[in-house]
Design a protein around this motif. Structure first.
Motif, PDB file in Angstrom:
ATOM      1  N   LEU A  76       0.820  -1.063   0.086  1.00  0.00           N
ATOM      2  CA  LEU A  76      -0.049  -0.123   0.118  1.00  0.00           C
ATOM      3  C   LEU A  76       0.861   1.081  -0.169  1.00  0.00           C
ATOM      4  N   ARG A  77       1.913   1.323   0.710  1.00  0.00           N
ATOM      5  CA  ARG A  77       2.921   2.377   0.617  1.00  0.00           C
ATOM      6  C   ARG A  77       3.461   2.699  -0.587  1.00  0.00           C
ATOM      7  N   LYS A  78       3.837   1.405  -1.122  1.00  0.00           N
ATOM      8  CA  LYS A  78       4.450   1.565  -2.646  1.00  0.00           C
ATOM      9  C   LYS A  78       3.605   2.105  -3.658  1.00  0.00           C
ATOM     10  N   CYS A  79       2.370   1.631  -3.421  1.00  0.00           N
ATOM     11  CA  CYS A  79       1.284   2.267  -4.327  1.00  0.00           C
ATOM     12  C   CYS A  79       1.137   4.063  -3.967  1.00  0.00           C
ATOM     13  N   TYR A  80       1.030   4.170  -3.072  1.00  0.00           N
ATOM     14  CA  TYR A  80       0.859   5.715  -2.512  1.00  0.00           C
ATOM     15  C   TYR A  80       2.164   6.417  -2.976  1.00  0.00           C
ATOM     16  N   GLN A  81       3.383   5.798  -2.942  1.00  0.00           N
ATOM     17  CA  GLN A  81       4.548   6.641  -3.343  1.00  0.00           C
ATOM     18  C   GLN A  81       4.725   6.686  -4.838  1.00  0.00           C
ATOM     19  N   GLN A  82       4.099   5.618  -5.633  1.00  0.00           N
ATOM     20  CA  GLN A  82       4.287   5.769  -7.247  1.00  0.00           C
ATOM     21  C   GLN A  82       3.101   6.638  -7.724  1.00  0.00           C
ATOM     22  N   ILE A  83       2.140   6.981  -6.843  1.00  0.00           N
ATOM     23  CA  ILE A  83       1.180   7.840  -7.551  1.00  0.00           C
ATOM     24  C   ILE A  83       1.911   9.469  -7.674  1.00  0.00           C
ATOM     25  N   ASP A  84       1.847   9.825  -8.826  1.00  0.00           N
ATOM     26  CA  ASP A  84       2.235  10.920  -9.139  1.00  0.00           C
ATOM     27  C   ASP A  84       1.626  12.416  -8.568  1.00  0.00           C
ATOM     28  N   ARG A  85       2.190  13.305  -8.420  1.00  0.00           N
ATOM     29  CA  ARG A  85       1.792  14.478  -7.559  1.00  0.00           C
ATOM     30  C   ARG A  85       0.304  14.856  -8.094  1.00  0.00           C
ATOM     31  N   ARG A  86       0.101  14.919  -9.458  1.00  0.00           N
ATOM     32  CA  ARG A  86      -1.215  15.157  -9.898  1.00  0.00           C
ATOM     33  C   ARG A  86      -2.411  14.341  -9.501  1.00  0.00           C
ATOM     34  N   LEU A  87      -2.199  12.735  -9.472  1.00  0.00           N
ATOM     35  CA  LEU A  87      -3.121  12.138  -8.654  1.00  0.00           C
ATOM     36  C   LEU A  87      -3.319  12.287  -7.111  1.00  0.00           C
ATOM     37  N   ARG A  88      -2.234  12.457  -6.464  1.00  0.00           N
ATOM     38  CA  ARG A  88      -2.279  12.949  -5.112  1.00  0.00           C
ATOM     39  C   ARG A  88      -3.183  14.058  -4.742  1.00  0.00           C
ATOM     40  N   LYS A  89      -3.020  15.094  -5.621  1.00  0.00           N
ATOM     41  CA  LYS A  89      -3.620  16.473  -5.400  1.00  0.00           C
ATOM     42  C   LYS A  89      -5.042  16.402  -5.848  1.00  0.00           C
ATOM     43  N   ASN A  90      -5.630  15.545  -6.802  1.00  0.00           N
ATOM     44  CA  ASN A  90      -6.917  15.434  -7.424  1.00  0.00           C
ATOM     45  C   ASN A  90      -7.690  14.413  -6.669  1.00  0.00           C
ATOM     46  N   LEU A  91      -6.836  13.514  -5.711  1.00  0.00           N
ATOM     47  CA  LEU A  91      -7.807  12.480  -4.860  1.00  0.00           C
ATOM     48  C   LEU A  91      -8.589  13.568  -3.779  1.00  0.00           C
ATOM     49  N   LYS A  92      -9.891  13.629  -3.872  1.00  0.00           N
ATOM     50  CA  LYS A  92     -10.730  14.338  -3.046  1.00  0.00           C
ATOM     51  C   LYS A  92     -11.132  13.428  -1.616  1.00  0.00           C
ATOM     52  N   SER A  93     -11.171  12.248  -1.957  1.00  0.00           N
ATOM     53  CA  SER A  93     -11.965  11.403  -0.790  1.00  0.00           C
ATOM     54  C   SER A  93     -11.602   9.763  -0.961  1.00  0.00           C
ATOM     55  N   LEU A  94     -11.286   9.216   0.279  1.00  0.00           N
ATOM     56  CA  LEU A  94     -10.980   7.905   0.313  1.00  0.00           C
ATOM     57  C   LEU A  94     -12.149   7.374   1.280  1.00  0.00           C
ATOM     58  N   ILE A  95     -12.953   6.553   0.715  1.00  0.00           N
ATOM     59  CA  ILE A  95     -14.030   6.102   1.439  1.00  0.00           C
ATOM     60  C   ILE A  95     -13.775   4.651   1.561  1.00  0.00           C
ATOM     61  N   ILE A  96     -13.643   4.182   2.740  1.00  0.00           N
ATOM     62  CA  ILE A  96     -13.362   2.697   3.260  1.00  0.00           C
ATOM     63  C   ILE A  96     -14.750   2.347   3.686  1.00  0.00           C
ATOM     64  N   VAL A  97     -15.364   1.511   2.890  1.00  0.00           N
ATOM     65  CA  VAL A  97     -16.678   0.703   3.059  1.00  0.00           C
ATOM     66  C   VAL A  97     -16.337  -0.590   4.096  1.00  0.00           C
ATOM     67  N   HIS A  98     -16.973  -0.890   5.032  1.00  0.00           N
ATOM     68  CA  HIS A  98     -17.034  -1.939   6.012  1.00  0.00           C
ATOM     69  C   HIS A  98     -15.706  -2.258   6.485  1.00  0.00           C
ATOM     70  N   PRO A  99     -15.213  -1.125   7.201  1.00  0.00           N
ATOM     71  CA  PRO A  99     -13.611  -1.061   7.828  1.00  0.00           C
ATOM     72  C   PRO A  99     -13.570  -2.145   8.932  1.00  0.00           C
ATOM     73  N   SER A 100     -12.576  -2.963   8.948  1.00  0.00           N
ATOM     74  CA  SER A 100     -12.297  -3.914   9.733  1.00  0.00           C
ATOM     75  C   SER A 100     -11.401  -3.171  10.953  1.00  0.00           C
ATOM     76  N   TRP A 101     -11.400  -4.078  12.009  1.00  0.00           N
ATOM     77  CA  TRP A 101     -10.423  -3.457  13.062  1.00  0.00           C
ATOM     78  C   TRP A 101      -8.870  -3.367  12.631  1.00  0.00           C
ATOM     79  N   PHE A 102      -8.391  -4.249  11.640  1.00  0.00           N
ATOM     80  CA  PHE A 102      -7.325  -4.417  11.213  1.00  0.00           C
ATOM     81  C   PHE A 102      -6.916  -3.357  10.449  1.00  0.00           C
ATOM     82  N   ILE A 103      -7.786  -2.774   9.280  1.00  0.00           N
ATOM     83  CA  ILE A 103      -7.593  -1.602   8.492  1.00  0.00           C
ATOM     84  C   ILE A 103      -7.601  -0.617   9.371  1.00  0.00           C
TER      85      ILE A 103
END
Length: 294
Positions: free
Chosen positions: A164-191
């Motif tokens: 997951l950290r590798k995915c976040y690091q590989q996303i370029d600046r445009r994608l990081r900036k344009n991400l407006k929301s991360l909605i986690i559905v059915h979040p477990s205790w682990f996540i």
């Protein structure tokens, strides 16, 4: 000089006889090898059977060409083994748009991830990583949100923190900036624990974009669901979860109804059972002894 009529002791020499004798002598000493056409020829099936090079049919060449696909991530092109990740391509999909303009909804379903016990797990995750990032580059034109479907997922399918950290690091600046929301559905205790641990290592702006949603009804209040593909396993997961919740509520209600009701006598700390009506006597039952106030 004419040699055709010249005589030698005991014989007559001529050019024609010399050539003929030379040929005969050569044939006696050096027999001619048979020509290539006279050699026995192996059958075509024997050549294919003994050879190490196999020929591709047109269908096989077309299929092999489909196996590899190029994705551009940042400034580099990456080859992805599409045949290897074929069962897991549903992990990322387009869920339509929201608001005005081309604000994309990207759906990430963790239930389609490979299990960690597979022998080629690292190879699968490496190609799947390139596929996810490359597809994200293609899907996003302007602003976007990610709907992270975490339900119906075993621990063996959960991606590691490093992935997951590798995915976040590989996303370029445009994608990081344009991400407006991360909605986690059915979040477990682990996540939730995982995100709490990594919060100090990610930006505060990104942390503010994370939102937990505990059922699909809540998700429908935030996101237009017309084109959001919810896997059947997640629908079943929510149905089972709702049934368990309803069963628990019913048990609590039944437990309260089974408890004996009691009342206090004014001015006394003694708790007496509530009186019951006796039909045969036509009057309520009264305790034999009523404690008095000391």
């Amino acid at each position: 000089m004419n040699l055709s009529g010249k005589s030698f002791p005991g014989r007559i020499f001529s050019v024609n006889s010399f050539i003929l004798e030379t040929k005969q002598l050569t044939c006696r000493r050096f027999p001619l090898s048979p020509s290539f056409d006279d050699l026995p020829k192996p059958k075509t099936t024997e050549i294919i059977r003994k050879g190490s090079i196999t020929e591709y049919t047109a269908a096989e060449e077309k299929e092999d060409g489909r196996r590899w696909r190029m994705f551009r991530i940042g400034e580099q092109d990456h080859r992805v083994d599409m045949k290897a990740i074929e069962p897991y391509k549903k992990v990322i999909s387009h869920g339509g748009y929201y608001g005005d303009g081309l604000n994309a909804i990207v759906v990430f379903a963790v239930c389609f991830m490979p299990e960690s016990g597979q022998p080629n797990y690292r190879y699968l995750m490496d190609n799947l990583f390139k596929y996810v990032i490359g597809t994200l580059e293609l899907l996003v034109a302007e602003n976007y949100m990610i709907v992270y479907l975490n339900g119906a997922t075993t621990r063996r399918k959960m991606p590691s923190l490093g992935w997951l950290r590798k995915c976040y690091q590989q996303i370029d600046r445009r994608l990081r900036k344009n991400l407006k929301s991360l909605i986690i559905v059915h979040p477990s205790w682990f996540i939730r624990t995982l995100l709490a641990v990594t919060r100090p290592f990610i930006s505060s702006k990104f942390s503010q974009k994370i939102r937990y949603v505990f059922n699909l009804a809540e998700l429908a209040e935030l996101v237009p669901m017309e084109y959001v593909g919810i896997p059947e396993c997640i629908k079943q997961y929510e149905e089972e979860k709702l049934k368990k919740k309803q069963k628990r509520v019913d048990q609590e209600l039944n437990g309260k109804q089974d408890e004996p009701k009691s009342e206090h006598i004014a001015g006394s700390s003694t708790v007496l059972p509530r009186t019951h009506f006796r039909p045969e006597s036509g009057c309520p039952s009264i305790p034999n002894r009523v404690p008095t106030r000391g």
